[in-house]
Design a protein around this motif. Structure first.
Motif, short mmCIF file in Angstrom:
data_model
loop_
_atom_site.label_atom_id
_atom_site.label_comp_id
_atom_site.label_asym_id
_atom_site.label_seq_id
_atom_site.Cartn_x
_atom_site.Cartn_y
_atom_site.Cartn_z
N ALA A 57 0.83 -1.21 0.00
CA ALA A 57 0.00 0.00 0.00
C ALA A 57 0.86 1.26 0.00
N GLY A 117 3.19 1.26 -3.52
CA GLY A 117 2.41 1.45 -4.73
C GLY A 117 2.54 0.37 -5.77
N LEU A 135 -6.77 -4.54 -2.95
CA LEU A 135 -5.92 -3.69 -3.78
C LEU A 135 -6.46 -3.67 -5.20
N ARG A 178 -3.73 -1.69 -11.15
CA ARG A 178 -3.80 -0.78 -12.28
C ARG A 178 -2.49 -0.83 -13.05
N ARG A 200 -3.68 0.57 -5.78
CA ARG A 200 -4.17 1.48 -4.75
C ARG A 200 -5.20 0.74 -3.92
N THR A 233 -8.52 -0.37 -2.18
CA THR A 233 -9.97 -0.32 -2.37
C THR A 233 -10.61 0.16 -1.08
N ARG A 266 -8.78 0.00 2.56
CA ARG A 266 -8.53 1.08 3.51
C ARG A 266 -8.94 0.68 4.92
N ARG A 294 0.50 8.04 -0.72
CA ARG A 294 0.10 6.64 -0.50
C ARG A 294 0.27 6.25 0.96
N ARG A 339 -2.55 7.68 3.00
CA ARG A 339 -3.76 6.91 2.76
C ARG A 339 -3.70 5.55 3.45
N ASP A 382 -4.05 13.74 -4.97
CA ASP A 382 -4.64 12.51 -5.51
C ASP A 382 -6.15 12.72 -5.66
N GLU A 418 -8.37 10.39 -4.52
CA GLU A 418 -9.05 9.49 -3.59
C GLU A 418 -10.06 10.26 -2.75
#
Length: 316
Positions: free
Chosen positions: A18, A21, A53, A56, A61, A63, A67, A138, A141, A160, A162
């Motif tokens: 996380a 990245g 996660l 991408r 990142r 989900t 989180r 990151r 977050r 970001d 988010e």
């Protein structure tokens, strides 16, 4: 959903992915193979019964479920670390603030703030780490940082997309400058015309990644000649002093400019402003985080009148 069999190793791997990245970067930071990291992530996602996660093309990142798990995992891992300290006879870290900072802040602003905190709050423990803005965002977050000093360039978009948005406070907004060898013909004036930057050799960031052209003046109408690459800003400035090329420099680095370098404004193009931001997740903060944030704000104000110069009279 059954978390009873989730190992601490899996939680640490999940936190590393996380923060970093990518699976590759997390594996490198932990000393694991990428396949080992993938197995740990697969195990924790099976236990959660959900994808934690989002994979991408540019990395991963968290989900919404990720989180939640990250928030709880951080609490668990911090408690385990505290328990280990107690069992080893070390004092418990009662008030610890985890701070991330971009490289240019480490030259002057961060030391000023840490010195002030040692005088005003000697019992407060600040654990800090350096990183680029995307990596620090990151980590915020992921819940492994409480505060982060971030850089922002025009058009000053959020760091970001988010949700919820990060809480941002602008500490400084100052022009971007140019670092020139004191013996260079461009150093003879009090400013540099943007047209005179054509054909100049540059000292830039690493040859790949998010900071590939950091150090090159923005918006040049030619492909820049990168003479040297370096991540460390002080290394870049020492290369400038040695006459190896030019590089950009933020106003916050002016106090750390070595002899043999002039720091000058650039005219003739769009004004290049840079913001230094203090970021955190939304929500109620504890007193320790509030005190560290106040020290950083004060340090930014104290350094606000640091004028560029070095290697000759200060630029006007």
């Amino acid at each position: 959903m059954d978390f009873t069999d989730v190992s601490l190793t899996a939680l640490r791997v999940f936190r590393a992915v996380a923060e970093q990245g990518t699976f590759t970067a997390a594996a490198a930071s932990l000393g694991y193979t990428q396949s080992a990291v993938s197995r740990q992530i697969a195990a924790i996602e099976r236990a959660a019964g959900a994808e934690l996660l989002e994979r991408r093309r540019d990395g991963v990142r968290l989900t919404p479920a990720g989180r939640i798990v990250m928030r709880r995992a951080t609490v668990v891992l911090d408690e385990i670390d505290t328990t280990a300290r107690e069992l080893s006879g070390l004092p418990t870290e009662a008030a610890t603030v985890r701070l991330g900072w971009l490289p240019s802040a480490g030259a002057a602003l961060l030391p000023r703030a840490m010195l002030a905190l040692r005088r005003s709050d000697p019992d407060l423990n600040v654990v800090s780490r350096e990183g680029g803005t995307p990596a620090l965002v990151r980590a915020l977050r992921a819940g492994s940082l409480d505060l982060a000093l971030l850089a922002s360039a025009p058009p000053f978009r959020p760091p970001d997309t988010e949700s919820p948005p990060l809480v941002l406070r602008t500490l400084t907004e100052r022009p971007l400058y140019l670092a020139v060898p004191a013996t260079h013909p461009l150093a003879r004036a009090d400013f540099v015309d943007v047209a005179d930057l054509r054909g100049q050799p540059w000292i830039a960031g690493s040859s790949s990644g998010e900071d590939r052209l950091m150090g090159v003046w923005p918006g040049l109408d030619e492909r820049p000649e990168i003479a040297h690459t370096a991540r460390d800003w002080l290394a870049k400035l020492q290369l400038v002093a040695a006459g190896c090329g030019l590089t950009t420099v933020s106003a916050s680095l002016a106090p750390a400019v070595p002899a043999g370098v002039r720091v000058l404004p650039v005219r003739g193009g769009p004004q290049e402003q840079r913001r230094l931001l203090l970021a955190r997740l939304p929500g109620v903060t504890n007193e320790a985080v509030t005190r560290v944030a106040a020290a950083l704000r004060a340090a930014a104000l104290d350094g606000g009148d640091a004028s560029p110069g070095g290697g000759g009279p200060a630029a006007t």
